[in-house]
Motif scaffolding. Structure first.
Motif, PDB file in Angstrom:
ATOM      1  N   ASP A 140      94.692  77.086  56.673  1.00 61.66           N
ATOM      2  CA  ASP A 140      95.487  77.914  58.001  1.00 61.66           C
ATOM      3  C   ASP A 140      95.502  79.226  57.690  1.00 61.66           C
ATOM      4  OD1 ASP A 140      95.869  75.229  59.179  1.00 61.66           O
ATOM      5  OD2 ASP A 140      97.878  75.022  57.988  1.00 61.66           O
ATOM      6  N   ASP A 141      95.902  79.533  56.409  1.00 66.13           N
ATOM      7  CA  ASP A 141      96.144  80.991  56.194  1.00 66.13           C
ATOM      8  C   ASP A 141      94.818  81.769  56.231  1.00 66.13           C
ATOM      9  OD1 ASP A 141      97.242  83.540  55.153  1.00 66.13           O
ATOM     10  OD2 ASP A 141      96.919  82.996  53.020  1.00 66.13           O
ATOM     11  N   ALA A 142      93.599  81.188  55.843  1.00 66.61           N
ATOM     12  CA  ALA A 142      92.332  81.830  56.229  1.00 66.61           C
ATOM     13  C   ALA A 142      92.037  82.114  57.604  1.00 66.61           C
ATOM     14  CB  ALA A 142      91.190  81.133  55.317  1.00 66.61           C
ATOM     15  N   LEU A 143      92.177  80.975  58.340  1.00 65.07           N
ATOM     16  CA  LEU A 143      92.151  81.094  59.966  1.00 65.07           C
ATOM     17  C   LEU A 143      92.969  82.006  60.388  1.00 65.07           C
ATOM     18  CD1 LEU A 143      91.642  77.416  60.510  1.00 65.07           C
ATOM     19  CD2 LEU A 143      89.890  78.937  60.878  1.00 65.07           C
ATOM     20  N   ALA A 144      94.318  81.919  60.204  1.00 61.25           N
ATOM     21  CA  ALA A 144      95.200  83.178  60.620  1.00 61.25           C
ATOM     22  C   ALA A 144      94.726  84.321  60.202  1.00 61.25           C
ATOM     23  CB  ALA A 144      96.368  82.719  60.035  1.00 61.25           C
ATOM     24  N   PHE A 145      94.302  84.557  59.126  1.00 63.46           N
ATOM     25  CA  PHE A 145      93.866  86.069  58.517  1.00 63.46           C
ATOM     26  C   PHE A 145      92.671  86.172  59.649  1.00 63.46           C
ATOM     27  CE2 PHE A 145      91.041  88.599  55.931  1.00 63.46           C
ATOM     28  CZ  PHE A 145      91.707  89.663  55.670  1.00 63.46           C
TER      29      PHE A 145
ATOM     30  N   PRO B  59      85.509  68.502  58.536  1.00 59.37           N
ATOM     31  CA  PRO B  59      86.877  69.038  59.412  1.00 59.37           C
ATOM     32  C   PRO B  59      87.288  70.610  59.107  1.00 59.37           C
ATOM     33  CG  PRO B  59      87.323  67.283  58.097  1.00 59.37           C
ATOM     34  CD  PRO B  59      85.952  67.530  57.643  1.00 59.37           C
ATOM     35  N   VAL B  60      86.820  70.941  58.087  1.00 60.69           N
ATOM     36  CA  VAL B  60      87.127  72.357  57.892  1.00 60.69           C
ATOM     37  C   VAL B  60      86.010  73.396  58.739  1.00 60.69           C
ATOM     38  CG1 VAL B  60      86.611  74.391  56.104  1.00 60.69           C
ATOM     39  CG2 VAL B  60      88.021  72.380  55.408  1.00 60.69           C
ATOM     40  N   ARG B  61      84.858  72.881  58.718  1.00 59.42           N
ATOM     41  CA  ARG B  61      83.606  73.472  59.389  1.00 59.42           C
ATOM     42  C   ARG B  61      84.028  73.258  61.009  1.00 59.42           C
ATOM     43  NH1 ARG B  61      77.549  72.725  57.051  1.00 59.42           N
ATOM     44  NH2 ARG B  61      78.235  73.576  54.986  1.00 59.42           N
ATOM     45  N   GLU B  62      84.512  72.188  61.661  1.00 61.20           N
ATOM     46  CA  GLU B  62      85.055  71.875  62.867  1.00 61.20           C
ATOM     47  C   GLU B  62      86.211  73.035  63.380  1.00 61.20           C
ATOM     48  OE1 GLU B  62      85.778  67.897  62.986  1.00 61.20           O
ATOM     49  OE2 GLU B  62      83.650  67.239  62.778  1.00 61.20           O
ATOM     50  N   ARG B  63      87.054  73.107  62.484  1.00 62.20           N
ATOM     51  CA  ARG B  63      88.203  74.119  62.695  1.00 62.20           C
ATOM     52  C   ARG B  63      87.411  75.500  62.828  1.00 62.20           C
ATOM     53  NH1 ARG B  63      93.611  73.451  59.759  1.00 62.20           N
ATOM     54  NH2 ARG B  63      94.212  75.083  61.212  1.00 62.20           N
ATOM     55  N   TRP B  64      86.790  75.792  62.108  1.00 64.63           N
ATOM     56  CA  TRP B  64      86.230  77.232  62.096  1.00 64.63           C
ATOM     57  C   TRP B  64      85.478  77.412  63.356  1.00 64.63           C
ATOM     58  CZ3 TRP B  64      86.741  81.682  59.498  1.00 64.63           C
ATOM     59  CH2 TRP B  64      87.644  81.637  58.372  1.00 64.63           C
ATOM     60  N   GLU B  65      84.609  76.184  63.865  1.00 65.95           N
ATOM     61  CA  GLU B  65      84.017  76.502  64.998  1.00 65.95           C
ATOM     62  C   GLU B  65      84.766  76.639  66.131  1.00 65.95           C
ATOM     63  OE1 GLU B  65      79.945  74.502  66.296  1.00 65.95           O
ATOM     64  OE2 GLU B  65      80.427  73.584  64.497  1.00 65.95           O
TER      65      GLU B  65
ATOM     66  N   GLY C 276      78.051  81.292  60.076  1.00 60.39           N
ATOM     67  CA  GLY C 276      77.252  80.719  59.098  1.00 60.39           C
ATOM     68  C   GLY C 276      77.889  79.750  58.082  1.00 60.39           C
ATOM     69  N   PHE C 277      77.510  78.618  58.060  1.00 56.01           N
ATOM     70  CA  PHE C 277      78.101  77.699  57.075  1.00 56.01           C
ATOM     71  C   PHE C 277      77.062  77.809  55.658  1.00 56.01           C
ATOM     72  CE2 PHE C 277      79.842  75.682  60.939  1.00 56.01           C
ATOM     73  CZ  PHE C 277      81.269  76.003  60.663  1.00 56.01           C
ATOM     74  N   GLY C 278      77.691  77.994  54.669  1.00 54.55           N
ATOM     75  CA  GLY C 278      76.918  77.779  53.266  1.00 54.55           C
ATOM     76  C   GLY C 278      75.948  78.787  53.028  1.00 54.55           C
ATOM     77  N   VAL C 279      75.845  79.803  53.884  1.00 58.10           N
ATOM     78  CA  VAL C 279      74.746  81.074  53.877  1.00 58.10           C
ATOM     79  C   VAL C 279      75.228  82.305  54.786  1.00 58.10           C
ATOM     80  CG1 VAL C 279      73.191  80.216  55.494  1.00 58.10           C
ATOM     81  CG2 VAL C 279      72.353  81.341  53.660  1.00 58.10           C
ATOM     82  N   PRO C 280      75.459  83.187  53.812  1.00 60.17           N
ATOM     83  CA  PRO C 280      75.516  84.681  54.738  1.00 60.17           C
ATOM     84  C   PRO C 280      74.219  85.175  55.082  1.00 60.17           C
ATOM     85  CG  PRO C 280      75.513  85.128  52.297  1.00 60.17           C
ATOM     86  CD  PRO C 280      75.113  83.689  52.365  1.00 60.17           C
ATOM     87  N   VAL C 281      74.311  86.007  56.364  1.00 62.55           N
ATOM     88  CA  VAL C 281      73.405  86.965  57.056  1.00 62.55           C
ATOM     89  C   VAL C 281      72.066  86.025  57.434  1.00 62.55           C
ATOM     90  CG1 VAL C 281      72.144  88.833  56.595  1.00 62.55           C
ATOM     91  CG2 VAL C 281      74.030  88.688  55.433  1.00 62.55           C
ATOM     92  N   LEU C 282      72.034  84.533  56.859  1.00 64.61           N
ATOM     93  CA  LEU C 282      70.510  84.054  57.580  1.00 64.61           C
ATOM     94  C   LEU C 282      70.198  84.067  58.987  1.00 64.61           C
ATOM     95  CD1 LEU C 282      68.056  83.015  55.773  1.00 64.61           C
ATOM     96  CD2 LEU C 282      69.258  80.903  55.776  1.00 64.61           C
TER      97      LEU C 282
END
Length: 192
Positions: free
Chosen positions: A79-84, A102-108, A117-123
């Motif tokens: 929750d703190d990460a999403l609010a940030f 569930p974490v990935r779904e909330r970020w989406e 990106g999930f599990g990889v930056p910039v790709l």
């Protein structure tokens, strides 16, 4: 990736100009350097650097960095990460390192960014079938592959209707009658 001496590695990039070099060096004072931090003004070299303890409102946390500096922000939970993230301008990209569905779904669902990106930056940048672009302050529109062609082209809308018979007067022009209304609604149902 660049070995134990990135300053000697010809594949490791340098900062584009002195002004950007100085701007990036200024960020090093916004937190504690955990890894890296070494730099050379003559070659505009900055080591891959990880900062910890940066205040959430410091410049390194507000600006687009575009350099080899990664500030880490401690959060109390999801929750703190999403609010940030949602409490700021929309980022060009967000990278989430979690295998939890569930974490990935909330970020989406709960965040907006140019890319996610999930599990990889910039790709996502090298996948031509994925759009690249921002939203809000980070940009407008998208490009890559066919999207580049569409983004930088203009599709001219062309509509052609014969002048006779005058079907507009019989359908959508006043006076509006119950018969015209029924006819138009019937056409719209077929289209939709």
């Amino acid at each position: 990736m660049y070995g134990s001496a990135p300053h000697r590695n010809p594949d490791y990039g340098r900062i584009v100009n002195d002004a950007q070099f100085e701007r990036l060096l200024g960020y090093l004072d916004d937190g504690e350097v955990l890894v890296g931090g070494g730099h050379d003004a003559d070659s505009r070299f900055i080591e891959p650097t990880v900062l910890v303890g940066a205040d959430r409102e410091s410049a390194v946390m507000r600006d687009e960095i575009f350099g080899p500096i990664l500030p880490l922000v401690e959060v109390s939970g999801l929750d703190d990460a999403l609010a940030f993230v949602t409490g700021r301008d929309k980022p060009l990209a967000a990278y989430v390192f979690s295998d939890s569905a569930p974490v990935r779904e909330r970020w989406e669902r709960e965040t907006s960014s140019g890319a996610l990106g999930f599990g990889v930056p910039v790709l996502h940048l090298v996948a031509p079938e994925l759009p690249f672009g921002g939203v809000g302050e980070s940009g407008t529109g998208a490009y890559h592959g066919e999207r580049s062609f569409r983004a930088f082209s203009h599709e001219k809308a062309v509509l052609s209707k014969p002048l006779a018979p005058d079907t507009l007067a019989a359908t959508i022009m006043p006076p509006f009658t119950p018969q015209k209304d029924a006819l138009v609604r019937r056409w719209l149902r077929k289209l939709l």
